[in-house]
Design an enzyme around this catalytic site. Structure first.
Site, PDB file in Angstrom:
ATOM      1  N   SER A  60       0.729  -0.899  -0.116  1.00 55.76           N
ATOM      2  CA  SER A  60       0.010   0.151   0.293  1.00 55.76           C
ATOM      3  C   SER A  60       1.145   1.245   0.271  1.00 55.76           C
ATOM      4  O   SER A  60       0.209   2.305  -0.118  1.00 55.76           O
ATOM      5  CB  SER A  60      -0.999  -0.047   1.128  1.00 55.76           C
ATOM      6  OG  SER A  60      -1.448  -1.222   1.224  1.00 55.76           O
ATOM      7  N   PHE A  72     -12.709 -13.474  -2.959  1.00 56.90           N
ATOM      8  CA  PHE A  72     -11.775 -12.746  -2.926  1.00 56.90           C
ATOM      9  C   PHE A  72     -10.157 -13.353  -2.186  1.00 56.90           C
ATOM     10  O   PHE A  72      -9.318 -13.519  -1.817  1.00 56.90           O
ATOM     11  CB  PHE A  72     -11.403 -11.303  -3.127  1.00 56.90           C
ATOM     12  CG  PHE A  72     -10.712 -10.934  -3.597  1.00 56.90           C
ATOM     13  CD1 PHE A  72     -10.113 -10.361  -5.021  1.00 56.90           C
ATOM     14  CD2 PHE A  72      -9.188  -9.969  -2.807  1.00 56.90           C
ATOM     15  CE1 PHE A  72      -8.809  -9.926  -5.544  1.00 56.90           C
ATOM     16  CE2 PHE A  72      -8.478  -9.977  -3.577  1.00 56.90           C
ATOM     17  CZ  PHE A  72      -8.352  -9.616  -4.415  1.00 56.90           C
TER      18      PHE A  72
END
Length: 386
Positions: free
Chosen positions: A89, A153
């Site tokens: 991130s 996911f």
């Protein structure tokens, strides 16, 4: 980029998003390089924190700090000081910087509604791109559901099924479409929640505005001007540049019983603009120093970059700007930067507001090790608790 369990850690750990999975191999074997003994003493607590991470089961840890013009590098376990690693991130700060540059050029306004640039993309189950702005994507106040919270996911990308799907290619539209099958977290502008979908959308906005892949804009506007030779936006390339260590994970299973997997190779399209980039500790410090010292943005956009919102009422020391987190440490010092996690890789990069003291670090594990302890050690001199 992170799974559901690490979204909570974004707030709790005080330094943004962490990772998903890794290994417990090497015994602690610290090494440090620096110009003088007094410089090494300055970073003694940081060396101890790296050792503690390896003692906790991380195979290898690397950190580099700069104080003024002096650099220090420390390693523990199976790591090299010049290692490349997936930064997860931390990618978000690069993406936000590009969008701020585009605003400065008059090519968009961060207060434009998402629908203006991505018509019909943010729709479904209460999501509405007509009601949220690009700015709200960047500071996580849009309410958009995070695709990494989706159970299927998680199973396919972060769980045991990863081994079967590690080379799969995901398109940004697929990631967003999956998020749209869920309800939003809240109405735009009424709360804060870390959502990786926000930055998938941000990358798509860059591509719509410029007509070029977002990664090419990151390269053209940031990587090349700053000469970040160890930094890349890999797209679908699964391998790592050299030098680098391996990355390890338990794939979300109980570390006490799970097998350790080598997860070094993966198709980073699963993260896209939310977390696909690769870098090293030297480059990350160069980037954040340049950013905080005003070397990448005009003054107006610099103010917007560091205009923060509250993250969680229980953690007033943590505030989020545009792809940038402000953290007040235990000693009262404030640092700016971001954390990042992706399979087998947990990273942090932080700098003081004046750009004079910086740190970037990586653990090649994602189920153990305390990156926050390394940050506290470097900036506050706080030795890790035994």
């Amino acid at each position: 980029m992170s799974a559901a369990r690490t979204t909570a850690r974004t707030v709790l750990a005080a330094t943004a998003v962490a990772a998903l999975t890794a290994t417990a191999l090497a015994a602690p074997a610290a090494a440090a390089t620096g110009p003088a003994s007094q410089d090494r003493d300055r970073h003694a607590a940081t060396r101890q924190a790296l050792d503690a991470a390896v003692e906790a089961g991380v195979p290898g840890a690397v950190a580099q700090a700069r104080v003024g013009g002096t650099a220090w590098t420390g390693t523990a376990g199976e790591r090299g000081g010049r290692d490349h690693y997936r930064v997860g991130s931390i990618t978000k700060t690069f993406v936000a910087t590009v969008l701020l540059q585009l605003q400065a050029e008059g090519r968009l306004d961060l207060d434009d509604h998402v629908e203006e640039w991505l018509p019909g993309v943010v729709r479904g189950n209460g999501h509405d791109g007509r009601a949220m702005t690009v700015r709200q994507l960047l500071n996580h106040t849009s309410g958009v559901y995070s695709v990494t919270e989706d159970p299927e996911f998680q199973k396919k990308v972060f769980g045991p099924d990863f081994l079967e799907h590690r080379y799969d290619t995901w398109t940004p539209r697929e990631l967003v479409a999956l998020a749209m099958t869920h309800r939003p977290d809240f109405a735009p502008g009424t709360g804060w929640n870390y959502s990786n979908t926000n930055y998938v959308l941000a990358g798509m906005v860059i591509e719509k505005v410029t007509g070029r892949p977002y990664g090419k804009e990151v390269e053209r506007r940031i990587i090349k001007p700053l000469k970040l030779r160890g930094t890349s936006v890999p797209g679908t390339k699964a391998t790592m540049p050299r030098p680098s260590s391996r990355a390890y994970s338990t794939l979300g299973q109980d570390p006490a019983e799970a097998r350790i997997h080598d997860v070094t190779e993966l198709n980073p399209s699963l993260a896209y603009a939310a977390g696909e980039m690769i870098s090293n500790s030297g480059d990350l410090q160069t980037f954040y120093r340049a950013l905080l010292k005003g070397g990448l943005l005009p003054k107006a956009e610099q103010r917007e970059l560091t205009d923060t919102v509250a993250t969680h009422p229980d953690f007033p020391q943590l505030r989020y700007g545009l792809g940038l987190m402000r953290t007040k440490l235990s000693c009262g010092k404030e640092v700016w930067g971001h954390g990042g996690g992706i399979h087998g890789s947990t990273s942090e990069a932080h700098v003081t507001r004046n750009g004079g003291h910086s740190l970037a670090l990586n653990l090649n594990a994602d189920w153990t090790g305390d990156t926050n302890a390394v940050v506290e050690a470097e900036f506050c001199g706080t030795a890790p608790k035994k």
